[in-house]
Design an enzyme around this catalytic site. Structure first.
Site, short mmCIF file in Angstrom:
data_model
loop_
_atom_site.label_atom_id
_atom_site.label_comp_id
_atom_site.label_asym_id
_atom_site.label_seq_id
_atom_site.Cartn_x
_atom_site.Cartn_y
_atom_site.Cartn_z
N GLY A 128 30.01 -1.59 16.45
CA GLY A 128 30.43 -3.39 15.74
C GLY A 128 31.71 -3.50 14.80
O GLY A 128 31.60 -4.29 15.25
N ASP A 148 20.61 -2.66 7.50
CA ASP A 148 20.37 -1.78 8.19
C ASP A 148 19.54 -0.83 8.02
O ASP A 148 19.24 0.14 8.59
CB ASP A 148 21.92 -0.36 7.35
CG ASP A 148 23.08 -1.65 7.84
OD1 ASP A 148 22.61 -2.45 9.56
OD2 ASP A 148 24.56 -1.92 7.91
N ARG A 161 19.96 4.91 13.48
CA ARG A 161 19.12 4.48 12.38
C ARG A 161 17.74 4.81 13.09
O ARG A 161 16.67 4.86 12.13
CB ARG A 161 19.47 2.99 11.75
CG ARG A 161 20.94 3.10 11.20
CD ARG A 161 20.56 2.06 10.19
NE ARG A 161 22.29 2.13 10.27
CZ ARG A 161 23.25 2.96 8.90
NH1 ARG A 161 22.75 3.82 8.52
NH2 ARG A 161 24.49 2.35 9.00
N LYS A 214 29.82 4.32 4.95
CA LYS A 214 30.96 4.13 6.31
C LYS A 214 31.39 2.71 6.38
O LYS A 214 32.60 2.41 6.66
CB LYS A 214 29.65 3.67 7.53
CG LYS A 214 30.09 3.46 9.39
CD LYS A 214 29.51 3.55 9.95
CE LYS A 214 27.97 3.54 10.19
NZ LYS A 214 27.82 2.28 11.55
N SER A 215 31.13 1.50 6.38
CA SER A 215 31.74 0.09 6.16
C SER A 215 33.01 0.29 5.36
O SER A 215 33.94 -0.19 5.70
CB SER A 215 30.43 -1.20 5.09
OG SER A 215 29.35 -1.48 5.69
C1 S3P Z 1 28.59 -4.11 8.13
C2 S3P Z 1 27.76 -5.40 8.45
C3 S3P Z 1 26.68 -5.98 8.59
C4 S3P Z 1 26.01 -4.22 9.29
C5 S3P Z 1 26.49 -3.14 9.95
C6 S3P Z 1 27.78 -3.19 9.31
C7 S3P Z 1 30.08 -4.45 8.08
O1 S3P Z 1 26.53 -6.59 10.48
O2 S3P Z 1 24.71 -4.11 10.25
O3 S3P Z 1 26.42 -2.03 9.71
O4 S3P Z 1 30.69 -2.86 7.24
O5 S3P Z 1 30.90 -5.03 7.96
P1 S3P Z 1 26.89 -7.77 10.16
O6 S3P Z 1 28.10 -7.97 9.72
O7 S3P Z 1 26.83 -7.56 12.07
O8 S3P Z 1 25.22 -7.92 10.25
#
Ligand code: S3P
Length: 439
Positions: A97, A318, A390, A24-25
């Site tokens: 987010g 995560d 999740r 996903k990232s």
């Molecule tokens: C992510 C960073 C993390 C993670 C999120 C994906 C990313 O969040 O929890 O699911 O793709 O950069 P944080 O940067 O708020 O820790």
């Protein structure tokens, strides 16, 4: 309106051979940076989840031509770093987010105004963490009074480079600042005490952007160019984690998961489970572009409780919901401290997991920054996902070890990260059915 629930029969297994959908990232970053590159990029292994589709749609609405050959194979005609056009409407980032925080960095550098909105969960997540550094760079970004979305971004004069020390370990904040840094005068550096996932840094390198990467400090030069490149996205270790724990707590399972991304800033879950006694082997190590990948072989294991090392928290942030399920099935006590960030994810993951584990009869003690779980037997029951993918998937996996059936309510959100969860897990032996209930 209908909601989707999972119904899980007890005492099943997770065994066989599988692959998981794309990371996903990395999928978000591939779309964002290929859209801003000069030339055409082919993205293979894209995650067709609602989160990543929101990013894709946002770039289409800003004039980027994106062709779909299949759900996972996407061709992006980059418009160049200054080539985006004003969207005709608000940009809806859904549940994501990552999309909202990374896009903010890019949008602050544009010559048009924009508004970013999200769903109920995203609308309550903290955005001051990105607002603060972006304002320091000269951006104009306004949040709601309590620091949450919607975000209104207005055209500002040229951004200026920044040296920013991350106050919380967050790859989203780091990435937001670095992406804004591409539009800033001079150099922008982000320093992090605890290394967080480095997919933005790797994707910038893949697309030839000038970047300096050190363990605790990353810098980009403003005014550079991104050059198109084909991108292959590995399987998401965060999705694989559900299968891994599923196999570990099964009776006599052997599970192979092919093509899993094992970037060292993401593999904390494997290390934590191994400390708990898990038999997980990495084979066939290779790379996909700049990202390390391996096949994983997992055997059912007798797990034992541990004190989770602080150094592994950021790299498994995560995966705690599913790690807590492993802990509930382990012999002895597992303790997690220093993980208050879990309270500001898609849900308050400490509170939601404590609630659900208590339904299953697990002895669990909630702390402001973590929890203490005593392993034992799991009963069945009805658990609400709290709107969090999740949490939903974690309790579905818990059914493997439960003595009675589990119903997980509100599971539509699984589409945000693992759209074929039911199909993949059913093939491996999980006794799962989806039910639509009418309200
Ligand atoms: C992510 C960073 C993390 C993670 C999120 C994906 C990313 O969040 O929890 O699911 O793709 O950069 P944080 O940067 O708020 O820790």
């Amino acid at each position: 309106m209908g909601t989707t629930n999972f119904y899980l029969e007890p005492n099943s297994v997770c065994s066989g051979i599988a692959t998981v959908p794309g990371d996903k990232s990395i999928s978000h970053r591939a779309v964002m940076l290929a859209s801003l590159a000069e030339g055409e990029s082919q993205v293979v292994g894209f995650l067709p989840s609602t989160d990543c589709e929101a990013t894709l749609k946002a770039f289409q609405s800003m004039g980027v031509k994106i062709d779909r050959f299949t759900e996972t194979n996407v061709r992006i005609q980059g418009v160049g770093i200054k080539g985006l056009r004003a969207p005709s409407d608000k940009l809806d980032m859904g549940n994501s987010g990552t999309a909202m925080r990374l896009m903010s960095g890019i949008l602050c550098g544009q010559q048009f105004d924009s508004i970013l909105v999200g769903d109920h969960s995203l609308s309550s997540r903290p955005m001051r963490r990105i607002q603060k550094p972006l304002l320091q760079m000269g951006a104009k970004l306004v949040t709601d009074e309590d620091g949450t979305p919607p975000l209104t971004i207005q055209v500002s004069s040229e951004l200026v480079g920044l040296n920013y020390v991350l106050p919380v370990p967050s790859a989203q904040v780091k990435s937001c600042v670095l992406l804004a840094g591409m539009y800033a005068k001079g150099k922008t550096c982000v320093e992090e005490k605890t290394p967080t996932r480095d997919h933005t840094e790797r994707m910038l390198q893949t697309l030839s952007y000038p970047i300096e990467v050190n363990r605790h400090n990353v810098c980009v030069e403003g005014g550079g160019k991104l050059l198109a490149s084909d991108i292959e996205i590995p399987g998401d270790i965060s999705s694989a984690a559900f299968l891994i724990v599923g196999a570990l707590i099964s009776n006599k399972a052997v599970l192979t998961i092919r093509n899993v991304g094992v970037n060292p800033t993401r593999d904390g879950v494997i290390q934590i489970l191994q400390l708990m006694g898990a038999n997980i082997q990495l084979t066939n190590p290779r790379t996909m572009g700049m990202e390390p990948v391996a096949d994983l072989i997992i055997h059912s294991s007798e797990l034992h409780g541990i004190e989770i090392p602080q150094a592994l928290i950021a790299n498994s942030i995560d995966e705690f919901p599913i790690i807590f399920i492993a802990a509930a099935c382990a012999e002895g006590v597992t303790t997690l401290k220093g993980a208050e960030e879990l309270r500001v994810k898609e849900s308050d993951r400490i509170a939601e997991m404590v609630k659900g584990l208590k339904v299953l009869g697990v002895d669990v003690d909630e702390k402001p920054d973590g929890l203490i779980v005593k392993g034992g037997e799991l009963n069945g029951g009805e658990i609400n996902s709290g709107g969090d993918h999740r949490i939903a998937m974690s309790f579905a996996i818990a059914s493997i070890k439960a003595k009675q059936a589990i119903t997980v309510l509100d599971t539509e959100n699984v589409m945000t990260s693992f759209p074929n969860f039911v199909e993949v897990l059913s093939k491996l032996g999980l006794k799962i059915t989806q039910q639509i209930s009418q309200h």
